[in-house]
Design a protein around this motif. Structure first.
Motif: not given
Length: 422
Positions: A142-146, A185-200, A225-231, A281-282
């Motif tokens: 139920g972390a993301v409705e639908g 994107a997921p809320p904290n904490p989750y696997r690999c904090p920069p992962g969603p943004y590298e994926r983007v 998010f992690s490395k926000m300024a760099l991304f 969410a994880q």
């Protein structure tokens, strides 16, 4: 969290007992037995190091349902076209042939902490003197409705390596010209904090080459998010106008999806999309909950030994843990596994145990040879694994330095997967 005298592990006492522990014989005759559940970054490393360093004194069984492990780390590079999927696959053959690990391809479906046994789906019951749980993550219902797991083919999470990663890339490649890709994107904490943004970044790289008028929407419940300024610097440089990141301040956490209609509603505004990557969410992998070693969504552990704070005979590694300052990453799991392996070997054979030290680095690729990184070293305290010092790439770095950083990540991948799987 309610602890009783039998369950509670005082971290100081635990560490002290390991440093001076006499040899403890296993519950069964002969060699002491260690069962490791989960053959990813933490579990494979722990199995290898316990077997290798005990030199046959400890019988190690690794329980893992899949015959090939696909790393989640570096899976974004497959999406971006920088690696093929087979380069992410690793077998357990060397652990069995060179280190004597008994690899069992089955699901662990039950743990009896009093009898110290693990029951497998196939019916086998494995006794243990020490149990290592390294199951990675599961998703919060139920972390993301639908969205739930029944929708993962329509809207993939692709946050466990393998078929989901391939599915997501196939969907991106099939997008119509000028189509829309959405990520939740997921809320904290989750696997690999920069992962969603590298994926983007990697999705943008792929679309820029194949579908340059496509758009990317990111709905994010976080304000940063992690490395926000760099991304964000990289997105502005390489993918101008393609990515729309909607953070907490603009309703990025108020999201629902409709997999049948392929729509995403962000803060009341519905958008028709062509691909939707939902990263919910994880929580700790389900076997931790079944074993009764979770408190909330995660498994609390002592940083000195990675022992569960709820059962001294169980060690929990990697993404599943509530351990302190370390991010949930493959590098962290590998580092924690070595601490656990040393502690287990000390407890079961009387070998020396040294103070726990940890390290982690997370590399991310933004575009071709444009790599950035963040990392730190850590030490165990009685309260948690605590950060000692750290580093991060800087905005405005030269192309040559970013190229070196990317090449560094390639060497790391080869080295750490060899360290895990032999």
């Amino acid at each position: 969290m309610t602890l009783n005298r039998r369950d509670f592990i005082g971290t100081t006492a635990a560490a002290a007992s390991l440093l001076s522990a006499p040899m403890v014989q296993g519950a069964s005759h002969g060699r002491s037995k260690v069962v490791v559940v989960g053959g990813g970054a933490g579990g494979a490393t722990a199995a290898r190091y316990i077997a290798k360093d005990s030199k046959g004194e400890i019988d190690v069984t690794l329980v893992e349902p899949t015959r090939s492990y696909y790393t989640c780390f570096f899976s974004n590079l497959y999406i971006g076209g920088f690696r093929d999927i087979e380069s992410l696959a690793h077998s357990y053959g060397t652990l069995a042939s060179d280190y004597g690990v008994n690899v069992v391809h089955d699901w662990a479906v039950g743990i009896d902490r009093d009898a110290k046994t693990v029951t497998l789906a196939g019916g086998s019951v494995l006794p243990y003197d020490r149990l290592v749980l390294s199951p990675g993550i599961d998703f919060v219902d139920g972390a993301v409705e639908g969205w739930d797991l029944s929708a993962q083919n329509a809207m993939p999470h692709a946050y466990k390596g393998g078929s989901q990663t391939e599915l997501l890339k196939a969907q991106i490649m099939a997008m119509p010209e000028g189509g829309t890709f959405a990520m939740v994107a997921p809320p904290n904490p989750y696997r690999c904090p920069p992962g969603p943004y590298e994926r983007v970044s990697m999705v943008a790289h792929l679309l820029k080459a194949n579908n340059p008028t496509a758009k990317i929407i990111v709905a994010d419940p976080k304000a940063k998010f992690s490395k926000m300024a760099l991304f964000q610097e990289g997105w502005g440089t390489h993918y101008t106008g393609m990515i729309d990141w909607i953070g907490e301040d603009f309703g990025g956490g108020n999201v629902s999806v409709n997999p049948d209609a392929m729509t995403v509603t962000i803060d009341g505004e519905e958008t028709k999309v062509d691909v939707c990557n939902v990263i919910p969410a994880q929580k700790a992998g389900r076997i931790c909950e079944m074993a009764g070693v979770t408190d909330g969504n995660w498994a609390p552990v002592s940083g000195h030994t990675m022992q569960s704070r709820l059962d001294e005979n169980i060690h929990v590694l990697g993404d599943a843990t509530n351990q302190g300052d370390m991010p949930k990453s493959g590098f962290s799991a590998n580092s924690q596994a070595k601490v656990a392996a040393m502690a287990i070997r000390g407890a079961l054979t009387g070998s020396s145990v040294f103070p726990a030290k940890f390290s982690n680095t997370c590399w991310s690729l933004i575009d071709t040879e444009d790599g950035v990184k963040v990392g730190a070293t850590y030490e165990a305290t009685d309260e948690k694994i605590a950060k000692v010092d750290g580093f991060i790439s800087q905005t405005g770095e030269s192309g040559e330095l970013r190229k070196v950083t990317y090449e560094e990540s390639l060497g790391w991948y080869d080295g750490i997967t060899s360290d895990m799987f032999g």
